[in-house]
Design an enzyme around this catalytic site. Structure first.
Site, short mmCIF file in Angstrom:
data_model
loop_
_atom_site.label_atom_id
_atom_site.label_comp_id
_atom_site.label_asym_id
_atom_site.label_seq_id
_atom_site.Cartn_x
_atom_site.Cartn_y
_atom_site.Cartn_z
N SER A 345 19.61 25.65 21.62
CA SER A 345 18.47 24.78 21.95
C SER A 345 17.71 24.39 20.68
CB SER A 345 17.52 25.50 22.91
OG SER A 345 16.32 24.77 23.07
N ASP A 703 14.60 -3.32 19.42
CA ASP A 703 14.44 -2.20 20.35
C ASP A 703 15.28 -0.98 19.97
OD1 ASP A 703 17.00 -2.90 21.14
OD2 ASP A 703 16.45 -3.52 23.16
#
Length: 771
Positions: A345, A703
């Site tokens: 993680s 974008d």
């Protein structure tokens, strides 16, 4: 276990679950009363049996009982593209790189990764890209292609369709053995591109719109790499990355033998491996980096499509190398690919109970008050955007250092090996006399618990090794009882979903899986069809390297490339499997899955080392289902408010902004998913600066830029708004700016088919000042 007492909330949620499941199953049974039409017949009943380990020089053919299937997809007539002549008199490889947009829908589709109900896309933070790298020997006789894609994982359907289209254009040049497709594992990309029922349900249906967008982008990136091939050299480097990882199942890791754990200084793999690609003049061409980390810095409250921390590292590297280009443009391509990230993680502050602040780093990842839903791991930033930048920035910086110092050149032949394997029926040789068996797919109770990076929606707990009568009864009534055989095979996993025995409307999980490996000189790239945990990856790499050494290929570097070719969830070690945390409960082929993969990949390594790849059986080819459950979100005609047009400004920009502030404009919007179907515009937005000397507007952001955000706000009866934000960076030059919005609206006149029409709009000009 203690008796399970239901709260009012749990009872309500269970009622909703039962009703939704019953309706879904009923509808699916009515719509697809058979197992569906497929374009080939897979032979999944033939056992996959390999001989016990052989000594060097043995002629036993491993995997020899695999059977041939029929063609996976029936493509159009092959019209091959003529090969350009290759310059042959040099030392190195022909190298081609290419990058293409594969974003797909950014609205009205589930984000793939967390399987959280309601986490649908509602805009875009960054575009998703397919990055392709082709390497060929000087005489062009052998070539391999590696493609890293900004998606959650590669689906079997996606791979089969890509290969089919490559075959149509290039003949046998690009095949199942020499093309690796690898997902970066961002949890913020669209779903909807799968064919197996578990993933179709998780995606709320199949989206042909997104599937076609992704396939087209992947193929285009390979085509670009093919056209761009030139003589060059490849250098390899390795180094540790510090401060970006934790093991999210440390209690499972501790089940591994102490003597094995003592060989490693950490419970995560910190090593990054990079390939530096340059032409013969030393001009930079591209980078591939492999590093083990989950791209879950953006958490399950996010609704913006983006490529997460690994994508941000790619973004920084490509912006550095492609000076003067907008993001997603320019010749240089940098891929940050996944590896054995199963238990890794990026939320390095670790798990804490959000209601008390206490640590919940325990075997069940549970809090005294609130249970597992309160136990969440946090990243280092003040929000998920900032955490993504911090983690991605560190990864980028380390890759940049390794790239700059890379001096070890890769030389030697290219090779590729591939097999399809029925992973539900592999005989695993534990030693020379004892065998074990893999299982039909099944998911355990702890699968429903989720992880500290994203908990499940119901009150399941990690580490569960005993079933619950309530959930067992509910499952049995809705889906039927799991067989005694599958329960016995998966022990100690308590089975929540016996997916390998569910076939309506299509099989719920794959049986036929790709195992694949390519070698570039002394580098072996192992394409794994899922998420290996840290120790699983270490064992696999070590076994592959030992196999190469046994047959004369010393000092091979083995790198694991994750989420390749078909998704099969997780792969833990046998010892970690006993703990039955999330990763183990999601090891769908049972406790001996890792041993089976080690055996299979050793066979590929041996075949490459002994030049006997041609003797490998192809194996039973996977199915390609024609009819899939359509998206559950319908298409709706877009409507503008009375007296308004699409693109009209509802909230204008302020006259002046300071650096560090957020410029924002709200427009009359239309559903962004239309733009995945009609691609007249290649971006939803631009930020433009006025250049007084030329009296023109220059695009400074699109974008794909990290500084911009596009939010879509869905209203009723086809009405919607679009918000464009520009988070003005400290590097912005003072001056006059404007923002533009590009969209497509769905129109349908009475008794006529719907059409999708483009529109664009421009904000008022505003000034950016430094103070």
């Amino acid at each position: 276990m203690a008796k399970h007492t239901l709260s009012t909330l749990e009872a309500f949620l269970i009622f909703l679950l039962v009703m939704m499941t019953a309706v879904t199953v009923a509808l699916l049974s009515l719509l697809f009363i058979t197992s569906g039409t497929i374009e080939n017949h897979k032979d999944s009943g033939v056992p996959v049996t390999q001989s016990p380990p052989t000594t060097p020089g043995s002629t036993a053919t491993q995997g020899s009982t695999l059977t041939h299937g029929s063609t996976a997809t029936q493509g159009p007539p092959v019209t091959t593209t003529p090969e350009p002549p290759l310059f042959q008199n040099f030392s190195g490889y022909h190298i081609g790189v290419g990058r293409a947009d594969c974003t797909g829908q950014v609205a009205d589709i589930s984000l793939m990764g967390y399987s959280k109900t309601g986490q649908n896309a509602r805009g875009i933070l960054t575009r998703l890209y397919s990055r392709a790298f082709i390497m060929a020997e000087p005489d062009g006789s052998n070539r391999v292609a590696f493609v890293s894609i900004d998606i959650g994982m590669v689906s079997q359907r996606l791979r089969l369709e890509v290969l089919n289209r490559l075959q149509s254009k290039y003949g046998s040049l690009y095949r199942q053995d020499n093309v690796i497709l690898s997902g970066t594992h961002t949890h913020s990309g669209p779903g909807g591109y799968f064919q197996y029922t578990v993933f179709v349900i998780a995606s709320e249906g199949f989206s042909n719109r997104t599937f076609e967008y992704m396939v087209t982008g992947i193929v285009k990136s390979i085509e670009m790499a093919h056209k761009n091939m030139k003589p060059g050299k490849i250098f390899i480097n390795k180094g540790n990355v510090e401060g970006v990882q934790i093991n999210r199942s440390p209690s499972s890791y501790l089940w591994n033998p102490p003597s094995e754990r003592a060989r490693y200084s950490s419970n995560t793999d910190k090593e990054m491996i990079i390939l530096k690609m340059v032409d013969l003049n030393g001009v930079d061409l591209g980078l591939i980096s492999w590093f083990a980390i989950h791209p879950v810095s953006m958490n399950n409250t996010n609704h913006l499509v983006n490529s997460d921390n690994m994508g941000y590292a790619s973004y920084l590297f490509e912006q550095e190398k492609n000076k003067g280009y907008l993001p997603g443009q320019g010749p240089y391509v940098a891929a940050f690919a996944s590896s054995n990230l199963g238990d890794v993680s990026p939320n390095i502050l670790g798990p804490r109970c959000v209601n008390t602040g206490d640590s919940c780093d325990n075997a069940n990842s549970s809090c005294p008050i609130g249970g597992s839903s309160m136990c969440i791991a946090m990243g280092p930033g003040h929000d998920m955007f900032n955490s993504t930048q911090i983690i991605g920035g560190i990864i980028y910086q380390r890759a940049k250092e390794l790239y700059a110092s890379a001096s070890q050149e890769l030389t030697g032949p290219l090779a590729a090996a591939h097999q399809w394997v029925n992973m539900s029926n592999v005989t695993v040789w534990l030693n020379s006399t004892h065998t074990a068996q893999t299982c039909k797919p099944a998911l355990g109770y702890s699968f429903a618990a989720g992880t500290i990076d994203g908990f499940g929606s119901l009150n399941f707990t990690q580490g569960t090794t005993v079933g619950d009568p309530f959930w067992d009864t509910l499952r049995d009534q809705l889906l039927g009882k799991p067989s005694e055989e599958i329960k016995r095979c998966h022990k100690p996993k308590p089975i929540l979903l016996h997916t390998g025995e569910l076939t309506k409307p299509h099989p719920w999980h794959p049986d036929i899986v790709d195992v694949q490996m390519i070698t570039v000189g002394s580098l072996a790239i192992i394409a794994i069809p899922g998420e290996f945990t840290t120790m699983s990856g270490r064992r696999l790499r070590e076994a592959v390297q030992a196999e190469f050494a046994t047959y004369g290929m010393q000092n091979m570097t083995a790198v694991i490339s994750g989420l390749c070719n078909v998704y099969t969830h997780y792969i833990t070690t046998f010892e970690e499997y006993q703990a039955q945390r999330y990763e183990a409960a999601s090891t769908i082929y049972g406790p001996h899955t890792l041993s089976a993969y080690i055996q299979l990949f050793r066979a590929l390594a041996k075949a490459i080392a002994t030049d006997t790849v041609a003797n490998l059986s192809r194996g039973p080819e996977p199915p390609y289902f024609k009819q899939l459950i359509a998206s559950l979100i319908p298409n709706v005609v877009d409507r503008a408010p009375l007296g308004r047009n699409f693109g009209d400004v509802l909230q204008p920009a302020k006259p002046t902004y300071r650096v560090g502030e957020v410029a924002e404009v709200i427009f009359v919007g239309a559903n962004p998913k239309n733009s995945a179907e009609n691609q007249t515009h290649q971006t939803f937005l631009t930020v433009e600066k006025y250049e007084a000397t030329s009296a023109t507007w220059r695009i400074v952001h699109n974008d794909a830029s990290w500084e911009t955000r596009f939010y879509w706000h869905k209203g009723l009866l086809g009405h919607s708004n679009a918000t464009i934000q520009w988070h003005i960076p400290g590097t912005a030059q003072p001056g006059i700016y404007r923002m533009k919005y590009f969209g497509h609206h769905r129109k349908q006149d009475f008794l006529k088919p719907a059409v999708i029409l483009p529109f664009e709009s421009t904000s008022s000009a505003f000034e950016v000042v430094t103070s």
